[in-house]
Design a protein around this motif. Structure first.
Motif, short mmCIF file in Angstrom:
data_model
loop_
_atom_site.label_atom_id
_atom_site.label_comp_id
_atom_site.label_asym_id
_atom_site.label_seq_id
_atom_site.Cartn_x
_atom_site.Cartn_y
_atom_site.Cartn_z
N LEU A 221 0.83 -1.21 0.00
CA LEU A 221 0.00 0.00 0.00
C LEU A 221 0.87 1.26 0.00
O LEU A 221 0.53 2.25 -0.65
CB LEU A 221 -0.93 -0.01 1.22
CG LEU A 221 -1.95 -1.14 1.28
CD1 LEU A 221 -2.92 -0.90 2.44
CD2 LEU A 221 -2.71 -1.29 -0.03
N GLN A 222 1.98 1.20 0.73
CA GLN A 222 2.88 2.35 0.75
C GLN A 222 3.42 2.62 -0.64
O GLN A 222 3.51 3.76 -1.09
CB GLN A 222 4.02 2.09 1.73
CG GLN A 222 5.07 3.21 1.79
CD GLN A 222 4.50 4.46 2.41
OE1 GLN A 222 3.87 4.41 3.47
NE2 GLN A 222 4.72 5.60 1.79
N LYS A 223 3.78 1.57 -1.35
CA LYS A 223 4.32 1.70 -2.70
C LYS A 223 3.25 2.30 -3.63
O LYS A 223 3.53 3.17 -4.45
CB LYS A 223 4.76 0.34 -3.22
CG LYS A 223 5.46 0.36 -4.57
CD LYS A 223 5.83 -1.05 -5.00
CE LYS A 223 6.73 -1.73 -3.99
NZ LYS A 223 7.12 -3.11 -4.43
N GLN A 224 2.00 1.83 -3.48
CA GLN A 224 0.92 2.35 -4.32
C GLN A 224 0.61 3.81 -4.00
O GLN A 224 0.31 4.61 -4.89
CB GLN A 224 -0.33 1.49 -4.12
CG GLN A 224 -1.52 1.89 -4.97
CD GLN A 224 -1.33 1.60 -6.46
OE1 GLN A 224 -0.33 0.99 -6.83
NE2 GLN A 224 -2.28 2.01 -7.27
N LYS A 226 2.73 6.09 -2.89
CA LYS A 226 3.80 6.90 -3.48
C LYS A 226 3.65 6.97 -5.00
O LYS A 226 3.87 8.02 -5.62
CB LYS A 226 5.16 6.32 -3.13
CG LYS A 226 5.53 6.48 -1.65
CD LYS A 226 6.90 5.91 -1.37
CE LYS A 226 7.28 6.13 0.10
NZ LYS A 226 8.62 5.56 0.40
N LYS A 227 3.23 5.85 -5.60
CA LYS A 227 3.02 5.82 -7.04
C LYS A 227 1.95 6.80 -7.48
O LYS A 227 2.05 7.44 -8.53
CB LYS A 227 2.63 4.40 -7.46
CG LYS A 227 2.28 4.24 -8.93
CD LYS A 227 1.86 2.81 -9.21
CE LYS A 227 1.37 2.66 -10.63
NZ LYS A 227 0.92 1.27 -10.92
N GLY A 228 0.93 6.96 -6.62
CA GLY A 228 -0.15 7.88 -6.95
C GLY A 228 0.17 9.33 -6.66
O GLY A 228 -0.68 10.21 -6.85
N GLY A 229 1.36 9.59 -6.13
CA GLY A 229 1.74 10.96 -5.85
C GLY A 229 1.14 11.52 -4.60
O GLY A 229 1.09 12.73 -4.39
N ASN A 230 0.68 10.62 -3.69
CA ASN A 230 0.05 11.08 -2.47
C ASN A 230 0.93 10.91 -1.26
O ASN A 230 0.50 11.19 -0.15
CB ASN A 230 -1.26 10.28 -2.23
CG ASN A 230 -2.24 10.50 -3.34
OD1 ASN A 230 -2.49 11.63 -3.73
ND2 ASN A 230 -2.81 9.42 -3.87
N GLY A 231 2.08 10.41 -1.44
CA GLY A 231 2.91 10.17 -0.29
C GLY A 231 4.28 10.75 -0.46
O GLY A 231 4.63 11.30 -1.47
#
Length: 231
Positions: A221-224, A226-231
């Motif tokens: 979930l952390q990877k996703q 960051k991928k979405g530009g939210n983290g």
């Protein structure tokens, strides 16, 4: 993230590959919301009591789904119950209160004063369920209203329960299905706190990319995120 789509064309019912008839976190009908909503014990404890119910909390905390579940519960007790949502920019409700036993009004703080003057006198013969950002208890007689701040009832355990209900509701029978590990649930709680809506939007994007019945971890979930530009 393991077993995620890589931009290739997928079959129309691709969610079947991850064990679901459709994305469990997609848009729901009012009936589906009532089916999957998880009412805090503080709400269920007063459903059968002769009191009005006011649900407080910011956007995304689950007021709408809770009101729809309350409507369903009262209807199952043989009551005539209506639900209405007041959209942004509107200051009135359209539901006729004639012949109703109860009325669930969402975003009640948006009511203009003229419409408040129509609603508050109705509390003498109609049970009210309100979803609001502002405390409207001043309009009720003492001991006739129970106010519940939903933010006080959301924690990691609540996240786990609402996600389990949503996944179970859309899971295909007798089929391995994608799920979330305990540390993934904890990640959602620490990341989104009381904003259930934001967490559901995020999980929708996660489930859109699944290709198999994977067990998703906090690292996934952390990877996703960051991928979405939210983290």
């Amino acid at each position: 993230m393991a077993a995620m789509a890589q931009g290739k064309k997928r079959p129309f019912f691709f969610h079947h590959q991850s064990g679901y008839r459709r994305n469990p976190f997609g848009a729901l009908t009012d009936a589906e919301w009532a089916d999957v909503a998880l009412l805090p014990e503080a709400v269920t404890a007063v459903l059968d009591q002769p009191v009005h119910i006011q649900l407080l909390g910011p956007a995304g905390v689950g007021k709408s789904s809770a009101l729809l579940a309350i409507q369903r519960a009262w209807q199952q007790h043989g009551q005539q119950v209506a639900y209405e949502y007041i959209p942004e920019g509107q200051r009135q409700f359209h539901t006729s209160l004639v012949n109703l036993d109860a009325f669930c009004l969402d975003e009640a703080q948006r009511l203009g004063w003229r419409w408040q003057r129509r609603l508050w006198p109705a509390q003498g013969h109609i049970r009210l369920g309100l979803g609001s950002h502002a405390d409207l208890s001043a309009h009720f007689a003492p001991n006739t209203l129970v106010t519940i701040d939903l933010t006080q009832h959301i924690n990691a355990a609540h996240w786990q329960q609402i996600i389990a209900r949503r996944l179970a509701y859309f899971a295909l029978p007798d089929t391995p299905a994608a799920t979330l590990t305990p540390d993934a649930i904890e990640f959602l709680w620490t990341t989104f706190a009381c904003d259930l809506r934001a967490g559901e939007y995020f999980l929708y994007e996660v489930w859109q990319e699944l290709e198999t019945a994977v067990s998703l971890t906090a690292a996934d979930l952390q990877k996703q995120l960051k991928k979405g530009g939210n983290g």
